[in-house]
Design a protein around this motif. Structure first.
Motif, PDB file in Angstrom:
ATOM      1  N   ASP A 119       1.028  -1.464   0.327  1.00 42.28           N
ATOM      2  CA  ASP A 119       0.256   0.095  -0.077  1.00 42.28           C
ATOM      3  C   ASP A 119       0.703   1.068   0.012  1.00 42.28           C
ATOM      4  O   ASP A 119       1.621   1.657   1.032  1.00 42.28           O
ATOM      5  N   VAL A 156      -5.262 -12.920   2.446  1.00 45.45           N
ATOM      6  CA  VAL A 156      -5.383 -14.591   1.813  1.00 45.45           C
ATOM      7  C   VAL A 156      -5.143 -13.915  -0.228  1.00 45.45           C
ATOM      8  O   VAL A 156      -4.436 -15.111  -0.495  1.00 45.45           O
TER       9      VAL A 156
ATOM     10  N   ALA B  98      -7.070  -5.679  16.700  1.00 42.38           N
ATOM     11  CA  ALA B  98      -7.151  -6.005  15.168  1.00 42.38           C
ATOM     12  C   ALA B  98      -8.013  -6.752  15.323  1.00 42.38           C
ATOM     13  O   ALA B  98      -8.655  -6.626  14.310  1.00 42.38           O
TER      14      ALA B  98
HETATM   15  N1  NAD Z   1      -7.098  -8.920  12.676  1.00 39.96           N
HETATM   16  C1  NAD Z   1      -7.393 -10.251  12.845  1.00 39.96           C
HETATM   17  O1  NAD Z   1      -7.603 -10.303  13.414  1.00 39.96           O
HETATM   18  C2  NAD Z   1      -6.818 -11.126  12.520  1.00 39.96           C
HETATM   19  C3  NAD Z   1      -7.210 -12.383  12.243  1.00 39.96           C
HETATM   20  C4  NAD Z   1      -8.009 -14.302  12.042  1.00 39.96           C
HETATM   21  C5  NAD Z   1      -6.752 -13.622  10.503  1.00 39.96           C
HETATM   22  N2  NAD Z   1      -6.442 -13.226  10.177  1.00 39.96           N
HETATM   23  C6  NAD Z   1      -5.717 -12.584   8.906  1.00 39.96           C
HETATM   24  O2  NAD Z   1      -4.367 -11.970   9.636  1.00 39.96           O
HETATM   25  C7  NAD Z   1      -4.360 -10.978   7.897  1.00 39.96           C
HETATM   26  C8  NAD Z   1      -4.092 -10.238   8.373  1.00 39.96           C
HETATM   27  O3  NAD Z   1      -4.874  -9.239   8.210  1.00 39.96           O
HETATM   28  P1  NAD Z   1      -4.107  -7.928   9.368  1.00 39.96           P
HETATM   29  O4  NAD Z   1      -6.433  -7.549   9.803  1.00 39.96           O
HETATM   30  O5  NAD Z   1      -3.531  -6.914   9.671  1.00 39.96           O
HETATM   31  O6  NAD Z   1      -5.367  -6.568   7.677  1.00 39.96           O
HETATM   32  P2  NAD Z   1      -5.249  -5.862   7.539  1.00 39.96           P
HETATM   33  O7  NAD Z   1      -5.870  -5.633   6.956  1.00 39.96           O
HETATM   34  O8  NAD Z   1      -5.420  -4.748   8.092  1.00 39.96           O
HETATM   35  O9  NAD Z   1      -3.195  -5.624   6.831  1.00 39.96           O
HETATM   36  C9  NAD Z   1      -3.396  -6.372   5.904  1.00 39.96           C
HETATM   37  C10 NAD Z   1      -1.534  -5.696   4.910  1.00 39.96           C
HETATM   38  O10 NAD Z   1      -1.049  -6.256   4.193  1.00 39.96           O
HETATM   39  C11 NAD Z   1      -0.737  -5.368   3.072  1.00 39.96           C
HETATM   40  N3  NAD Z   1      -0.972  -6.240   1.470  1.00 39.96           N
HETATM   41  C12 NAD Z   1      -1.895  -6.402   0.593  1.00 39.96           C
HETATM   42  N4  NAD Z   1      -1.306  -7.288   0.058  1.00 39.96           N
HETATM   43  C13 NAD Z   1      -0.049  -6.515  -0.069  1.00 39.96           C
HETATM   44  C14 NAD Z   1       0.739  -7.632  -0.645  1.00 39.96           C
HETATM   45  N5  NAD Z   1       0.611  -7.947  -2.536  1.00 39.96           N
HETATM   46  N6  NAD Z   1       2.223  -6.957  -0.846  1.00 39.96           N
HETATM   47  C15 NAD Z   1       2.327  -6.797   0.548  1.00 39.96           C
HETATM   48  N7  NAD Z   1       1.531  -5.853   1.492  1.00 39.96           N
HETATM   49  C16 NAD Z   1       0.709  -6.060   1.586  1.00 39.96           C
HETATM   50  C17 NAD Z   1      -2.281  -4.590   3.049  1.00 39.96           C
HETATM   51  O11 NAD Z   1      -1.686  -2.941   2.294  1.00 39.96           O
HETATM   52  C18 NAD Z   1      -2.862  -4.317   4.898  1.00 39.96           C
HETATM   53  O12 NAD Z   1      -2.035  -3.037   5.337  1.00 39.96           O
HETATM   54  C19 NAD Z   1      -5.667 -11.747   7.056  1.00 39.96           C
HETATM   55  O13 NAD Z   1      -5.138 -13.285   6.454  1.00 39.96           O
HETATM   56  C20 NAD Z   1      -6.903 -12.120   7.811  1.00 39.96           C
HETATM   57  O14 NAD Z   1      -7.225 -12.715   7.545  1.00 39.96           O
HETATM   58  C21 NAD Z   1      -6.482 -11.457  10.689  1.00 39.96           C
END
Ligand code: NAD
Ligand code: NAD
Lengths: 213, 213
Positions: A119, A156, B98
């Motif tokens: 991003d 994902v 989060a």
């Molecule tokens: N937040 C939670 O509580 C939670 C719980 C269970 C699972 N997850 C999983 O954890 C992962 C991250 O979740 P999150 O809540 O931190 O998401 P988020 O959307 O807050 O953060 C994801 C980050 O990844 C970055 N990103 C997207 N595409 C990218 C790429 N190609 N290269 C590099 N960076 C890239 C985005 O810019 C963003 O900053 C997800 O797969 C989500 O399903 C999160």
DNA sequence: GCCGCCTTGTGAAAATCTTCACAATATTAG
DNA sequence: CTAATATTGTGAAGATTTTCACAAGGCGGC
């Protein structure tokens, strides 16, 4: 010489647990501990504790127990905590920021040395001394920084494209938060953290109780 | 009537995995799937898939496979996802935020209906429609809101005092992020999420490789 | 309706993991 | 030095989980 024993997932898990217990005992100034007491503080039996430890050597003294500091040191070594690990975070989102701000990893020798995101509005931000870099720089920076472990905290959908970078950079281990099965080259270790699954295990247990009544 | 079978931890884990795979298949518009294909998308064998499912009934048709939508529905029911679960978050910190911002829980029927913290500067803040409440109000609010599951995202030191509230409120399940073994009354289910342990399992695996060379 | 094909469901076998039980042995007291 | 006590380390037994292998069905084609 080294005999290739296969240590089960759960045994490794318990070793981590034992280490945590030993660290508690250290802070209580305890010198020795028995397998009996270790089992009381975990959710196992004394025999299990002894069996687990005996996979790696014999660290105790009969009639006396284990030396707390010595055993903690040995477990640290077994778990690979006797050295620093160079870690890169990919995904500067919600989970990523919680992890980076958390001190618990650094304490155990996991040093986050680089942070990546795709991003444009995040790239360039300063996160605790590190500049968030564009994912396109991954291979260059990761090899320059000798990154061995990657924490993957991206959606994902982003996994396939990011994994191309990661694979090419020769990373050895991945801690994956994305709820998907990673395809990795031979020899790369993956551990998944999936909180939704844990919640599902919880609601499964509660539903079972309900059903039984 | 219900036969009390003990389903192993790992089997439940796999059921969650199967459900995720089925949901992917649904979005690919697939009607049927074989145990063979399911095993290819997970890290198991076809026999394991069939054994796991057979613990709960016979859901497939010989020579034909499983109906994707039907099996997904049955797994949701087995995992307790055919209803809403009322969840309280305790600890409005980094992990807590989060989790609350993440949509994945709501999708699966876990509704966060209350948030608690002890920090006066956080109490009163609005978090996605909910007001952060003082932990002192826990018992009252949790019973008023029929909270069944608590997500515990507080520091280890705060665990004993918070658990007093939680125990008294008659909560049935806890998802615990604090790296400590919770003491809970009989009948309360606990699942731990411990990312440090996962990292340790990773560095253990990498160290073993090194040692073997 | 019968044949051939495919894939499930499931006993039985094999593998793995946990518990048991006790000989080995270090420590301390007398 | 001997006896009493404590606790490890580990084979063997027991329990659980996974894999194997195949009979039992269901479906489509002829
Ligand atoms: N937040 C939670 O509580 C939670 C719980 C269970 C699972 N997850 C999983 O954890 C992962 C991250 O979740 P999150 O809540 O931190 O998401 P988020 O959307 O807050 O953060 C994801 C980050 O990844 C970055 N990103 C997207 N595409 C990218 C790429 N190609 N290269 C590099 N960076 C890239 C985005 O810019 C963003 O900053 C997800 O797969 C989500 O399903 C999160
Ligand atoms: N952040 C991570 O990446 C991470 C990783 C692994 C484990 N953990 C564990 O997760 C837990 C939470 O971590 P975090 O990083 O979110 O911590 P944090 O310090 O960001 O948040 C903890 C929150 O709990 C609140 N709190 C403290 N005492 C309380 C009490 N008695 N009642 C109610 N609320 C109280 C604090 O005010 C704070 O808002 C900790 O146990 C930590 O060890 C966190």
């Amino acid at each position: 010489m080294s005999i290739v024993r296969k240590i089960s997932e759960s045994a490794v898990h318990r070793l981590s647990l034992y280490l945590r217990i030993l660290e508690d005992l250290e802070s209580e100034q305890r010198e020795t501990v028995s397998s009996e007491e270790m089992s009381g503080r975990s959710a196992t039996t004394a025999a299990q504790v002894r069996k687990d430890l005996s996979l790696f050597g014999s660290f105790g003294k009969r009639g006396w127990g284990y030396d707390v500091a010595d055993l903690a040191g040995r477990l640290r070594k077994i778990l690979g905590l006797d050295r620093q690990w160079r870690v890169a975070l990919v995904g500067a989102g919600r989970i990523g920021s919680a992890l980076v701000e958390y001190g618990g990893f650094g304490e155990r020798g996991y040093d986050v040395v680089a942070i990546f995101d795709s991003d444009a509005s995040k790239v360039g931000e300063k996160w605790g001394g590190l500049r968030v870099r564009d994912i396109g720089e991954f291979e260059e920076v990761a090899s320059e920084q000798s990154v061995e472990i990657v924490i993957l905290a991206i959606p994902v959908e982003a996994v396939p494209s990011v994994m191309e970078h990661v694979d090419r950079a020769g990373v050895r281990g991945i801690l994956n938060f994305a709820p998907t099965k990673l395809k990795v080259p031979e020899g790369v270790a993956v551990k998944d953290v999936n909180m939704v699954m844990e919640l599902e295990a919880l609601s499964f247990a509660l539903s079972q109780e309900d059903g039984e009544r």
